[in-house]
Design an enzyme around this catalytic site. Structure first.
Site, short mmCIF file in Angstrom:
data_model
loop_
_atom_site.label_atom_id
_atom_site.label_comp_id
_atom_site.label_asym_id
_atom_site.label_seq_id
_atom_site.Cartn_x
_atom_site.Cartn_y
_atom_site.Cartn_z
N ASP A 138 0.88 -1.32 -0.13
CA ASP A 138 0.14 -0.12 -0.03
C ASP A 138 0.90 1.12 0.04
O ASP A 138 1.73 1.36 0.84
CB ASP A 138 -0.90 0.07 1.38
CG ASP A 138 -1.75 -1.10 1.47
OD1 ASP A 138 -2.57 -1.03 2.67
OD2 ASP A 138 -1.52 -1.91 0.79
N ARG A 261 -8.18 -0.99 10.91
CA ARG A 261 -6.97 -0.38 10.23
C ARG A 261 -7.18 0.54 9.24
O ARG A 261 -8.29 0.97 8.61
CB ARG A 261 -6.06 -1.48 9.69
CG ARG A 261 -7.00 -2.45 8.76
CD ARG A 261 -5.98 -3.68 8.55
NE ARG A 261 -6.53 -4.73 7.47
CZ ARG A 261 -7.55 -5.43 7.65
NH1 ARG A 261 -7.66 -5.93 9.07
NH2 ARG A 261 -7.93 -6.46 6.57
#
Lengths: 646, 172
Positions: A138, A261
């Site tokens: 990511d 998250r």
């Protein structure tokens, strides 16, 4: 509790990848194995291997990599009892190699698999962000600060597969050329010991920069932590400090420890507080929790959710931002008002795709409602119909635009990633604006800075591609290209044609080889001259019973490579084409990544392509028209793309 | 000797308690396996490991991944044996050796790591990769215009990997 900590530590140690998975050095012969060999035998083997290496190099054509003579290996085959730690790549895919021929008399020149160094080296991109080696996922905390664009990213420094993740860091002046910096944050606290996971940056009105990120604690609980630059006057922001009072957020009641998250960039509330959202799930309903804060240290969980959609599963990497209804610029995340819509985006853990929806935000309630509930988050539009995940936007105050970053994973095997020593790219950053013509989707377009890499333009004006034909486009080279084209089908043919029920689906309708009356037509990129390997990117037009046309935009990997261990899916989607619009396509080819855009960015497809033959000087570009009923007229601009510092 | 009825009652309840939890764990295992493509294979894999009695879903997933690992080691031994007796298959067997080494050295540790570190998505990738690798091994014989001696082994690996993958999917 401490007992479980050491249990966890032990299990992590024993399951860590062996460090000897060094990537094959360029151009060198693989070692074969690492069993010690007696020195006199060593000399003899060395001489034999030199002779054979010379002989096989002479026999070789266009370097598929040196052949490792078979007898070298059979004399020192490792016993299976003690597994050698290095993968011992043996013959490196050389069909004309001296030793292989005797075992495969039936093979012609077509067996270019398994993977040679040459094939793997070619896969590295010229202008897509990627670390020098090992694994990335990511994008994190993208921001423009003090004259520099910053990109952080999920990074595994030890191997080309996911593992204990830290924050990698790089800076750029132009989003295209990058300077890699030291790791920004390591797993050095109990609250991020299992991973410094995804997070976002917020610039405060006084110019201060803060980061909120998810830590996976020593007991695999997901918590949110605050971090900030050690020296805000350092424009490169090399060193980072973690707030001593971390974690600032732990999973609230009713939320699982592993479903909490990826905190977003914060935006201002009408009360003057900061607000963030964090994705989660309750059973199979994907949700987005909302927290308010005044100091990024203490937070208040709002009663309701920003939004939720049943059946969509865990929402990862939630993103929330305003877009202008009328304007062409991006908007700061805190902007709100009548001229503004809001986008909610989430990465669906279940199907590994990024979905978004446009809707209306109620700042007082902290709730968002989609304009079109049938196209809600997770069940409607995707940013990209290929490989595109964990994406995140930021407001670039330097050029007043909203810029989108995304993680593009590999679609080859882990074993290949280990061999080549790296895995994953970032897509070319894209600007996002509302599509003013349709008002119901966004459009994405590569940032304008990418055009600076264009060179050596070749124009193909008004090329008529007859039904069922292929037109090679003569270019100096075809692994690094920016292709911009327009297509027209024959109007009379379209009028004459009888409509039918349209049941086309890029993924299920046989790819570019499946012919229809009005399609497919487009480009074959990374194509070998005999089309033994090629990747078509195309339009497929279909006429409905009501006489209206539907247009599909697809990328077909089914014949992209002779290798039998790469993904060969076909991706794509319908693309809205409005009255008076020509069919327009842009394709960025950069070695093993192809990014395709239809109708100025209304539908986007990112593909990973791993040819074994259509590489280097053998990669070509073709125009094709596989429609049965119509000719197609194409106008094409092709630029060679220079390499960037990536 | 006189046993207090309370003692007897206590012991009976204790015994029943154990029975119940054993049944509950067995129920978890059975329900989990129902969600995989190979119920019987899943059952045999999980029940073969005594840890499955006390495992939660993550624990069951880890047991399944270790089964993939064991299967991988066995297949590697089979490949070495085949190389000795069928040198004409050397090229394909060599490719198979490579991919199965990848399974035990890369895919399995990746999946165990991901399950322990709390991000099961990457564990699923590891098991998906294992299935791809076993198919690639099978096809490498076809690529060399030969008959595969490893069809059962490759299918067995693919099946176990898919069981592991299905269990991991339940964690997402």
């Amino acid at each position: 509790m401490m007992a479980s900590l050491s249990d966890v530590e032990n299990s992590i140690t024993t399951s860590t990848l062996p460090y000897s998975y060094a990537p094959l050095p360029n151009g060198e012969q693989p070692a074969g194995n690492d069993r010690p060999v007696h020195s006199s035998r060593k000399t003899a083997l060395f001489l034999v291997s030199v002779f054979l290496a010379v002989a096989s190099l002479v026999a070789l054509f266009a370097g598929n990599g040196p052949v490792l003579p078979k007898n070298l290996n059979t004399s020192a085959v490792p016993s299976t009892a003690g597994m050698p730690e290095k993968v011992a790549p043996l013959s490196r895919g050389v069909e004309k190699g001296v030793s292989e021929k005797s075992f495969h008399p039936l093979l012609g020149a077509d067996n270019s698999f398994p993977w040679s160094n040459n094939m793997l080296d070619w896969q590295r991109t010229a202008f897509h962000f990627q670390p020098k080696k090992n694994w990335m996922n990511d994008p994190n905390g993208p921001v423009f600060y003090n004259g520099w664009y910053h990109l952080f990213y999920q990074y595994h420094p030890d191997a080309p597969v996911w593992g204990k993740i830290v924050w990698g860091h790089a800076v750029s002046k132009d989003l295209i050329n990058w300077r890699h910096l030291p790791i920004a944050m390591e797993t050095d606290e109990w609250y991020d010991e299992q991973g410094v996971w995804t997070g976002s940056a917020t610039i405060l009105p006084n110019g201060e920069l803060v980061v909120l990120y998810t830590g996976s604690t020593n007991e695999s609980v997901q918590v949110q932590n605050l971090a900030y630059p050690a020296d805000p006057s350092d424009p490169l922001l090399i060193k980072w400090v973690k707030y001593p009072g971390n974690p600032v957020l732990v999973p609230p009641p009713g939320i699982d420890n592993k479903d909490f998250r990826d905190p977003t960039t914060a935006w201002k509330t009408p009360e003057g507080k900061w607000r963030i959202t964090i994705g989660s799930k309750i059973n199979k309903t994907g949700i987005s929790l909302v927290y308010d804060t005044e100091d990024f240290k203490t937070f208040e969980l709002l009663d309701g959710l920003l939004h939720a959609v049943p059946g969509t599963g865990m929402w990862e990497c939630v993103d929330f931002y305003p877009i202008s209804k009328q304007g062409e610029n991006g908007l700061d995340t805190s902007v709100d008002g009548p001229g503004v819509k809001h986008v909610v985006k989430a990465s669906m853990d279940d199907d590994r795709n990024d979905y978004y929806a446009i809707g209306t935000y109620d700042a007082y309630k902290g709730k968002w409602t989609p304009d079109n509930p049938t196209l809600d988050v997770g069940i409607g539009l995707r940013y990209d119909y290929g490989i595109y995940y964990a994406s995140k936007t930021f407001y670039d105050q330097n050029k007043q635009r909203r810029v989108l970053w995304s993680w593009i994973k590999e679609t080859d095997t882990e074993a290949s990633d280990i061999k080549k020593g790296w895995a994953s790219l970032m897509g070319v950053p894209r600007t996002i604006v509302l599509d003013k013509k349709t008002q119901s989707n966004i459009i994405q377009w590569p940032v304008e800075e990418i055009n600076l890499l264009r060179t050596n333009l070749t124009v193909f004006k008004t090329v008529v591609v007859e039904s069922g034909s292929l037109v090679p486009l003569n270019l100096p080279s075809a692994s690094q290209l920016d292709i911009v084209a327009e297509f027209e089908v024959d109007k009379k043919t379209v009028e004459r044609l009888n409509g039918a029920d349209i049941a086309y689906d890029c993924a299920k309708n046989g790819g570019a080889a499946q012919r229809g009356a009005l399609g497919p037509f487009g480009f074959s990129v990374l194509a070998h001259e005999g089309l033994a390997e090629h990747t078509p990117v195309y339009f497929y037009v279909a006429k409905g019973v009501d006489g209206n046309l539907q247009t599909f935009f697809c990328a077909d990997q089914s014949r992209s490579s002779n290798a039998n261990d790469v993904d060969k899916s076909i991706y794509g989607s319908i693309v809205p084409v409005l009255k008076g619009e020509k069919l327009a396509m842009r394709i960025l080819v950069d070695h093993s990544i192809v990014e395709s855009f239809a109708q100025e960015g209304r539908t986007c497809i990112t593909s990973r392509v791993y040819p074994t033959k259509a590489i280097n000087n053998n990669a070509q570009l073709f125009l094709f028209n596989n429609a049965t009923a119509t000719k197609v007229t194409a106008s094409v601009n092709v630029w060679q793309m220079n390499s960037a510092h990536v | 000797m006189k046993s207090s009825p309370l003692t007897i009652l206590f012991l009976v309840l204790l015994f029943q308690e154990n029975l119940f939890s054993a049944t509950a764990d067995r129920l978890l295992i059975e329900n989990t396996c129902k969600g995989t493509p190979s119920y019987n294979l899943c059952l045999s894999v999980l029940l073969a490991d005594p840890h499955s009695q006390n495992a939660d879903l993550t624990g069951l997933a880890i047991i399944a991944v270790y089964a993939v690992k064991n299967n991988g080691y066995q297949t590697l031994q089979q490949i070495e044996a085949l190389k000795k007796f069928h040198p004409e298959l050397m090229a394909a067997l060599t490719q198979c050796g490579e991919v199965y080494k990848g399974v035990v050295d890369v895919d399995v540790p990746l999946s165990i790591n991901a399950l322990n570190l709390g991000n099961p998505k990457f564990a699923e990738d590891g098991m998906a990769d294992t299935a791809v690798e076993s198919q690639a091994c099978e096809r490498s014989f076809q690529d060399h215009a030969q008959t595969s001696p490893m069809t059962n082994a490759n299918k067995a690996m693919e099946d176990v990997a898919n069981v592991a993958r299905a269990i991991i999917r339940m964690l997402l």
